[in-house]
Design a protein around this motif. Structure first.
Motif, PDB file in Angstrom:
ATOM      1  N   MET A   1     -18.627 -18.758 -26.042  1.00 25.68           N
ATOM      2  CA  MET A   1     -18.706 -19.728 -25.046  1.00 25.68           C
ATOM      3  C   MET A   1     -17.621 -19.525 -24.044  1.00 25.68           C
ATOM      4  O   MET A   1     -16.503 -19.346 -24.456  1.00 25.68           O
ATOM      5  CB  MET A   1     -18.805 -21.073 -25.637  1.00 25.68           C
ATOM      6  CG  MET A   1     -18.930 -22.226 -24.564  1.00 25.68           C
ATOM      7  SD  MET A   1     -19.024 -24.147 -25.288  1.00 25.68           S
ATOM      8  CE  MET A   1     -17.433 -24.186 -25.802  1.00 25.68           C
ATOM      9  N   GLN A   2     -17.875 -19.912 -22.876  1.00 22.78           N
ATOM     10  CA  GLN A   2     -16.976 -19.573 -21.706  1.00 22.78           C
ATOM     11  C   GLN A   2     -17.329 -20.524 -20.616  1.00 22.78           C
ATOM     12  O   GLN A   2     -18.446 -20.868 -20.424  1.00 22.78           O
ATOM     13  CB  GLN A   2     -16.940 -18.129 -21.278  1.00 22.78           C
ATOM     14  CG  GLN A   2     -18.096 -17.757 -20.512  1.00 22.78           C
ATOM     15  CD  GLN A   2     -18.021 -16.169 -20.017  1.00 22.78           C
ATOM     16  OE1 GLN A   2     -17.260 -15.435 -20.557  1.00 22.78           O
ATOM     17  NE2 GLN A   2     -19.170 -15.773 -19.578  1.00 22.78           N
ATOM     18  N   SER A   3     -16.261 -20.764 -19.666  1.00 20.04           N
ATOM     19  CA  SER A   3     -16.268 -21.557 -18.450  1.00 20.04           C
ATOM     20  C   SER A   3     -17.567 -21.029 -17.638  1.00 20.04           C
ATOM     21  O   SER A   3     -17.718 -19.869 -17.327  1.00 20.04           O
ATOM     22  CB  SER A   3     -15.212 -21.784 -17.820  1.00 20.04           C
ATOM     23  OG  SER A   3     -14.095 -22.190 -18.627  1.00 20.04           O
ATOM     24  N   SER A   4     -18.420 -22.211 -17.091  1.00 17.70           N
ATOM     25  CA  SER A   4     -19.387 -21.343 -16.010  1.00 17.70           C
ATOM     26  C   SER A   4     -19.176 -21.475 -14.861  1.00 17.70           C
ATOM     27  O   SER A   4     -20.066 -21.205 -13.932  1.00 17.70           O
ATOM     28  CB  SER A   4     -20.814 -22.508 -16.552  1.00 17.70           C
ATOM     29  OG  SER A   4     -20.249 -23.872 -16.235  1.00 17.70           O
TER      30      SER A   4
END
Length: 465
Positions: A1-4
């Motif tokens: 998961m990573q920042s969008s």
């Protein structure tokens, strides 16, 4: 998961007055209301003589502390978690941490006993209105144990050097109730000085725990389980006065040692554990052991006849791996054993009685739960304030256990931390229309159906008497 989004495209503002962080407080505190927590406090807790109005509105202050503990507060300052967003819209009478601290510091020993009475009655009502102790009418176990809580404040009343060298502690004592089908709930608690002996006042404490169990619906076979610190004639006499059985670990004193050494080799039965259990002396994992019984062992033989007790002495022995056996040409000679005896009058067969006595360790789960939640700190320098804090934690613990029992089979046995994560610490936005409030909760919440079932249950009409 990573920042969008890029960092420059994200901002934050604490400005929404319609959000709450702990929507699960709505059904949990509704359950507390239906079980009469506020009414019980009003009836029984009278802080007469308290200065600065500390004794006023005791019901609102107790429920504020309980709600804060449900949300995860482990200090007086943390109780401020209740005063955010739309919480004042959903709840009335929320008190500030400074007010709650003044309230706790106004407690005396007598007031703490009044709070104990609330705790006992609240547990009885919870057990009557929720499936908190299934099977309590057939068999229930009352487990007594103590723990030490390290404290650091030099001015804390009652903090002393006790069991642990160089460590100042307070010394809570607790008794729990469980059945073969339930997790334990707390029957009664006591706060004591750090160097107080475990057995001090034990007969009176045991009598209170057994009476509380009856009030909570334990009308069948009741078995008191405890470790060797509670192996004394007074505790056994208290059990017999209450019509309960006992199962008490006893140390290897000379009398017990002679009895154990008199057991013939043919009397030992093999027992294999489905999962390894830790050895109480060394901590090593045990997968199998041998068990034997002396059907009629007389304890406290040095006392007068009326105080002597004759019952079963059940002994478990395990190989002492620290002392390897002597090996000869004909195989193993002189194996070395460690013996773990307990004294009981319960009617179960030998192996079942041994398994049930070993299950006394379930009380350690409650102790671990306490130190991971409200008893992570004993927040006040006043001894009676900490005693009240301990009792309020016990009430909160039982309330969460009752909440889990109403929610699902999984949550009935889940830990307090899991109950908070699944049911309490869930954000919501409130919407008001036509004098009605709607809670908008996160889409795709993994425990949506369990939470909805709990909400509908506690907000529905009460079950017919």
């Amino acid at each position: 998961m990573q920042s969008s989004h890029a960092a420059s495209a994200v901002s934050a503002a604490f400005d929404d007055t319609n959000l709450i962080a702990h929507a699960g407080l709505v059904p949990v505190m509704r359950l507390a209301e239906r079980c009469g927590l506020s009414r019980l406090v009003t009836e029984k807790v009278k802080l007469t003589g308290a200065k600065n109005g500390a004794g006023a509105g005791a019901d609102a202050k107790v429920t504020s502390i309980v709600a804060g503990m449900v949300a995860g507060a482990d200090s007086i300052d943390d109780l401020d978690v209740l005063r955010h967003g739309a919480m004042p819209v959903l709840f009335g009478g929320i008190r500030a941490p400074s007010t709650l601290g003044t309230f706790l510091r106004a407690f005396t020993h007598g007031h703490a006993l009044q709070l104990h009475a609330v705790h006992r009655r609240f547990l009885a009502v919870l057990a009557a209105h929720t499936p908190l102790l299934p099977g309590a009418g057939d068999k229930a176990f009352i487990d007594v144990d103590s723990t030490h809580k390290r404290v650091y404040g030099r001015t804390k009343q009652g903090a002393e050097y006790g069991r642990f060298k160089g460590i100042r502690t307070l010394h809570p004592l607790l008794a729990t109730i469980c059945t073969p089908h339930s997790r334990p709930v707390i029957a009664t608690v006591r706060m004591r000085r750090g160097k107080a002996a475990d057995s001090r006042g034990a007969p009176k404490y045991v009598s209170e725990a057994l009476a509380t169990a009856v009030e909570a619906g334990c009308t069948g076979l009741r078995i008191l389980r405890a470790d060797s610190q509670f192996y004394n004639a007074g505790v056994i006499a208290a059990c017999r006065r209450a019509g309960a059985r006992f199962s008490l670990t006893c140390g290897m004193n000379p009398s017990v040692k002679r009895a154990v050494h008199s057991i013939p080799d043919t009397a030992w039965q093999q027992i294999t554990y489905p999962t390894a259990v830790p050895d109480p002396d060394t901590g090593e994992l045990i997968f199998d052991a041998e068990v034997a019984e002396i059907p009629a062992y007389t304890a406290f033989a040095g006392r007068k006849k009326s105080e002597q007790v004759t019952a079963r002495l059940i002994v478990r022995r395990v190989r002492d791996l620290a002392k390897p056996p002597v090996i000869g040409k004909q195989g193993e000679l002189f194996p070395v054993w460690r013996h773990h005896p307990f004294f009981t009058d319960q009617p179960a067969p030998t192996l079942q009685a041994e398994r049930e006595h070993r299950h006394h360790a379930v009380v350690e789960q409650v102790i671990a739960d306490s130190k991971a939640s409200a008893l992570a700190h004993l927040p006040s320098g006043h001894f009676n304030a900490n005693a009240a804090w301990l009792t309020l934690w016990a009430m909160t613990y039982n309330l969460l256990r009752a909440t889990g029992s109403l929610t699902s089979a999984f949550h009935a046995k889940a830990t307090t931390a899991t109950l908070r994560a699944h049911l309490v610490q869930i954000p919501a936005r409130i919407a008001r229309s036509a004098r009605r409030i709607t809670l908008h909760l996160p889409n795709n919440w993994p425990w949506q159906h369990a939470w909805t079932h709990l909400f509908d249950t506690v907000h529905g009409p009460p079950a017919p008497a």
